[in-house]
Scaffold this motif. Structure first.
Motif, short mmCIF file in Angstrom:
data_model
loop_
_atom_site.label_atom_id
_atom_site.label_comp_id
_atom_site.label_asym_id
_atom_site.label_seq_id
_atom_site.Cartn_x
_atom_site.Cartn_y
_atom_site.Cartn_z
N GLN A 121 -26.61 -32.40 59.03
CA GLN A 121 -25.89 -31.37 58.26
C GLN A 121 -26.52 -29.99 58.45
O GLN A 121 -25.81 -29.01 58.70
N GLU A 132 -24.58 -26.95 60.21
CA GLU A 132 -24.23 -25.79 59.38
C GLU A 132 -24.89 -24.51 59.90
O GLU A 132 -24.28 -23.44 59.89
N LEU A 165 -22.90 -23.48 62.98
CA LEU A 165 -21.62 -22.88 62.63
C LEU A 165 -21.82 -21.47 62.08
O LEU A 165 -21.08 -20.54 62.43
N ARG A 166 -22.81 -21.32 61.25
CA ARG A 166 -23.08 -20.00 60.67
C ARG A 166 -23.46 -18.99 61.76
O ARG A 166 -23.02 -17.84 61.73
N ARG A 186 -31.97 -23.31 58.32
CA ARG A 186 -30.78 -23.41 57.45
C ARG A 186 -30.98 -22.57 56.19
O ARG A 186 -30.03 -21.95 55.69
N TYR A 187 -32.16 -22.56 55.65
CA TYR A 187 -32.44 -21.82 54.40
C TYR A 187 -33.62 -20.87 54.62
O TYR A 187 -34.70 -21.08 54.06
N PRO A 188 -33.44 -19.81 55.41
CA PRO A 188 -34.60 -18.97 55.77
C PRO A 188 -35.23 -18.26 54.58
O PRO A 188 -36.46 -18.25 54.46
N VAL A 189 -34.42 -17.68 53.71
CA VAL A 189 -35.01 -16.91 52.60
C VAL A 189 -35.67 -17.86 51.60
O VAL A 189 -36.78 -17.60 51.12
N LEU A 190 -34.99 -18.94 51.31
CA LEU A 190 -35.55 -19.94 50.38
C LEU A 190 -36.89 -20.47 50.94
O LEU A 190 -37.87 -20.57 50.20
N THR A 203 -39.58 -17.82 50.67
CA THR A 203 -39.97 -17.62 49.26
C THR A 203 -40.88 -18.76 48.80
O THR A 203 -41.91 -18.54 48.18
N ASN A 228 -36.01 -24.64 43.30
CA ASN A 228 -35.18 -23.63 43.98
C ASN A 228 -35.21 -22.26 43.30
O ASN A 228 -34.35 -21.42 43.57
N PHE A 229 -36.13 -22.07 42.38
CA PHE A 229 -36.32 -20.78 41.69
C PHE A 229 -35.08 -20.34 40.91
O PHE A 229 -34.89 -19.15 40.66
N GLU A 230 -34.23 -21.27 40.55
CA GLU A 230 -33.03 -20.87 39.80
C GLU A 230 -33.39 -20.61 38.34
O GLU A 230 -32.90 -19.69 37.73
N SER A 231 -34.25 -21.44 37.78
CA SER A 231 -34.73 -21.14 36.43
C SER A 231 -36.05 -20.38 36.59
O SER A 231 -36.54 -20.19 37.70
#
Lengths: 320, 368
Positions: free
Chosen positions: A201, A205, A208-209, A249-253, A256, A280-283
């Protein structure tokens, strides 16, 4: 149909003809050779007589190989009658094995692929319990047929557990170049089924991006492919590869996470205290935990945490 | 998208509203007793979503006509009130949540102006300000050319002082509304995006220029305006492109007529991804850096959201420092870092929006 027991010369068997073979060749048959030497051949192989006086094997490929290894020249076999057709020989080869033990995924795929020359998937579903010793749904048969059409070494990788059926099913939808690219990857790593799916995946992805074909992803991104070199062991190679793919796939994440981990490390908390960033630093909720065996350890940890109050990096982490 | 099949609830009377609608769709409705027939018709297609966009079911709303916006936990909601006039949409935006929200999606038009009128009068009698919109489960103006509903709503809202109607759209269907006496109680709102996103992801919608032309026309007739940057899509160069959209807004309309502007980055229920991949194989929308949010929806990684919000807010503030900006479904950290405050108290954001509505739409301020 199969009730003639006879002795034939092993040299009269055309062992190159594997049209009824549904099991991958065993790499090591020394145990079987040894067993036959000690206890004799318990189950005679089944052969089909051909017009030229030769025989082809329906079942017992490994047994014949073991007998050859033992330098035997003759073997007692069960022979079919001369009028039997290919279809019935194949059914027999599958059913014999399926009612002895559950077929492996690869055996199932090979069997279905070969039977598809004679049966459509609907008919295959109908006879599945009698032949495969299990009821197969049409959709599953479709999946296995598609997986069976994957190029080499797909079946070998499925056989060795390096490619799961779910992953193989994903690959079926891709073009041949992409399929070969992924098969090459899975031949060089050993990942769980879920990690395989994650890799497929993430690579697809990212491709494709970025608007590039998966096979040229690493070149386009100017990345060294960790699978290219003769590096370390498979587990470490798999880990490196997984990390690299995730970072694309998740360079910034990824950056960080790494930066926060580096900062946490620089705080130099003792090993007993864990500072865990939010998922994932969401909270904004960091969790701090420590384990203790006794009150003295508890006191020590509290002292470490009290000392950390003065640490500016810790403040920066928590207040960012 | 043209309607190709028309179903109508057998129990629905043929009155001015339904006759007007049917006469303009130019199709003979198939009368049905059971809505299951519509669901079966749509479900038999290989692509039920596409078929649903061409299949209209005229029926009555059998549930609540007026309801609260669902919102989600952990993120601040604007406490919008939904006037439920229909479901789904004829336009075909790749990111549209309605594709995965309804199973299957059905393009429903809820007839019954009397019922809606009565429900609204009950709302108007309350001592409270309401911001009411029809654009939660559908586009507010997709039926404007064939329906009496938008005109009825604008006229109904014009006669009271405690509620505003927000008509949220990606169309330019305002012809029947433009000359009405709206009494400033209707906000014409457009969802905006960059030309690249409109072209590649918002199939069948009006262009950015056309939307802003329509906004300008509405403004010239005294309508209050709102804009919604939702979904904001993050892609290389998006910052400059969104700033150009912001600049363009103010080439067409004045900040004084804008009641509010909202911002929300693309977020989606995990199930939507497979729908987008199947229906829009060229779309790379879902391949951004999405993580699972606290409400289980997929959201851009927070620093990315904060970055684009900051860029856009700076742009908006430069042109319209007094226009109220708010986030749709964001958390405290995003609010604080991007707007410098957080409407943390329960219903605080709603209260702030009520204030805006009262100020710009001449509502009864005593109700705030």
């Amino acid at each position: 149909m199969f009730d003639t027991l006879r002795e034939i010369h092993i040299s009269d068997i055309d062992i190159r003809d594997e049209r009824y073979r549904i099991s991958p060749e065993s790499e090591n048959i020394s145990f079987l050779s040894h067993s036959i030497k000690k206890m004799g051949l318990m189950n005679p192989p089944v052969v089909r007589p051909m017009d030229d006086g030769k025989f082809i094997l329906i079942s017992g490929f490994n047994r014949i190989k073991a007998l050859q290894q033992n330098n035997e020249s003759k073997v007692r076999v069960r022979s079919t009658d001369t009028h039997i057709d290919d279809y019935h020989c194949l059914l027999f080869a599958v059913a014999t094995l399926a009612f002895k033990r559950p077929l492996t995924q690869v055996e199932l795929i090979i069997s279905i692929k070969r039977l598809s020359r004679y049966l459509d998937r609907e008919d295959m579903t109908k006879i599945s319990s009698a032949v495969f010793n299990t009821q197969l749904a049409q959709e599953f048969i479709d999946d296995l047929m598609n997986i069976g059409s994957l190029p080499s070494p797909a079946l070998k990788l499925i056989h060795t557990g390096q490619l799961s059926l779910k992953s193989a099913k994903k690959l079926v939808r891709l073009d041949l170049d992409a399929i070969s690219f992924f098969l090459d990857i899975f031949s060089k790593i050993r990942a769980s089924a879920s990690v395989q799916l994650e890799l497929i995946q993430n690579i697809l992805e990212t491709s494709l991006r970025e608007g590039v074909h998966p096979k040229s992803l690493f070149q386009e991104l100017n990345l060294p492919n960790p699978l290219d070199g003769e590096t370390v062991d498979m587990a470490i190679r798999t880990h490196h590869f997984r990390t690299l793919v995730f970072e694309q796939r998740y360079p910034v994440l990824s950056r960080t996470r790494q930066a926060v981990q580096d900062k946490i490390a620089s705080v130099k908390l003792p090993g007993t205290i864990k500072l865990i960033p939010p998922e994932n630093f969401e909270s904004r909720k960091y969790s701090i935990s420590f384990t203790v065996k006794n009150h003295e350890e508890f006191e020590k940890n509290i002292q470490h945490l009290t000392d950390a109050l003065e640490n500016m990096t810790l403040r920066e982490i928590l207040d960012s | 998208m043209k309607i190709e099949t028309l179903f109508m609830d057998n129990l629905l009377p043929l009155d001015d509203e339904t006759e007007y609608l049917i006469s303009r769709i130019h199709l003979k409705p198939q009368k049905i007793h059971d809505s299951g027939e519509v669901y079966d018709f749509i479900n038999q297609a290989d692509d039920p979503v596409s078929l649903a966009k061409k299949t209209l079911y005229i029926t009555q709303n059998k549930g609540a006509v007026i309801r609260n916006c669902p919102g989600t936990c952990h993120y601040t909601c604007c406490d919008y009130t939904i006037l439920h006039t229909g479901t789904f949409c004829t336009m075909d935006c790749a990111y549209c949540i309605l594709q995965a929200y309804f199973h299957p999606p059905v393009l429903q038009y809820f007839a019954g102006l009397d019922q809606i009128g009565q429900e609204l009068q009950a709302v108007f009698r309350q001592n409270k300000i309401f911001r009411i919109g029809t654009g939660e489960y559908t586009d507010s103006l997709i039926w404007e050319k064939v329906s009496l509903m938008p005109e009825f709503l604008v006229k109904t809202f014009a006669g009271q002082k405690n509620s505003v109607l927000e008509l949220k759209t990606k169309t330019v269907n305002i012809e029947s509304l433009i000359s009405l006496d709206h009494n400033e109680k209707t906000i014409m709102a457009w969802s905006l995006n960059t030309p690249e996103i409109i072209r590649s992801q918002e199939k069948g919608t009006a262009s950015l220029t056309a939307r802003l032309e329509a906004a300008k026309q509405a403004e010239s007739k005294g309508y209050r305006l709102a804009f919604h940057f939702d979904p904001i899509v993050i892609y290389p160069g998006c910052e400059d492109q969104y700033k150009k959209v912001i600049q363009k807004i103010f080439e067409y309309v004045r900040p004084e007529t804008i009641v509010w502007i909202s911002l929300g980055t693309f977020r989606f229920m995990p199930g939507l991804k497979a729908v987008i991949e199947k229906r829009f194989p060229e779309s790379t929308l879902c391949y951004g850096e999405f993580i699972q949010g606290l409400d289980n929806k997929m959201r851009y990684f927070k620093p990315l959201r904060i970055h684009i919000y900051k860029e856009m807010i700076a742009g908006l503030k430069a042109y319209a420092p007094d226009v109220f900006l708010y986030f749709c479904m964001e958390d405290e950290e995003v609010w604080e870092k991007c707007l410098g405050f957080f409407p943390g108290k329960e219903r605080e954001l709603g209260r702030l929006l009520d204030q805006c509505a009262a100020g710009r739409c001449n509502l009864n301020r005593a109700l705030i």
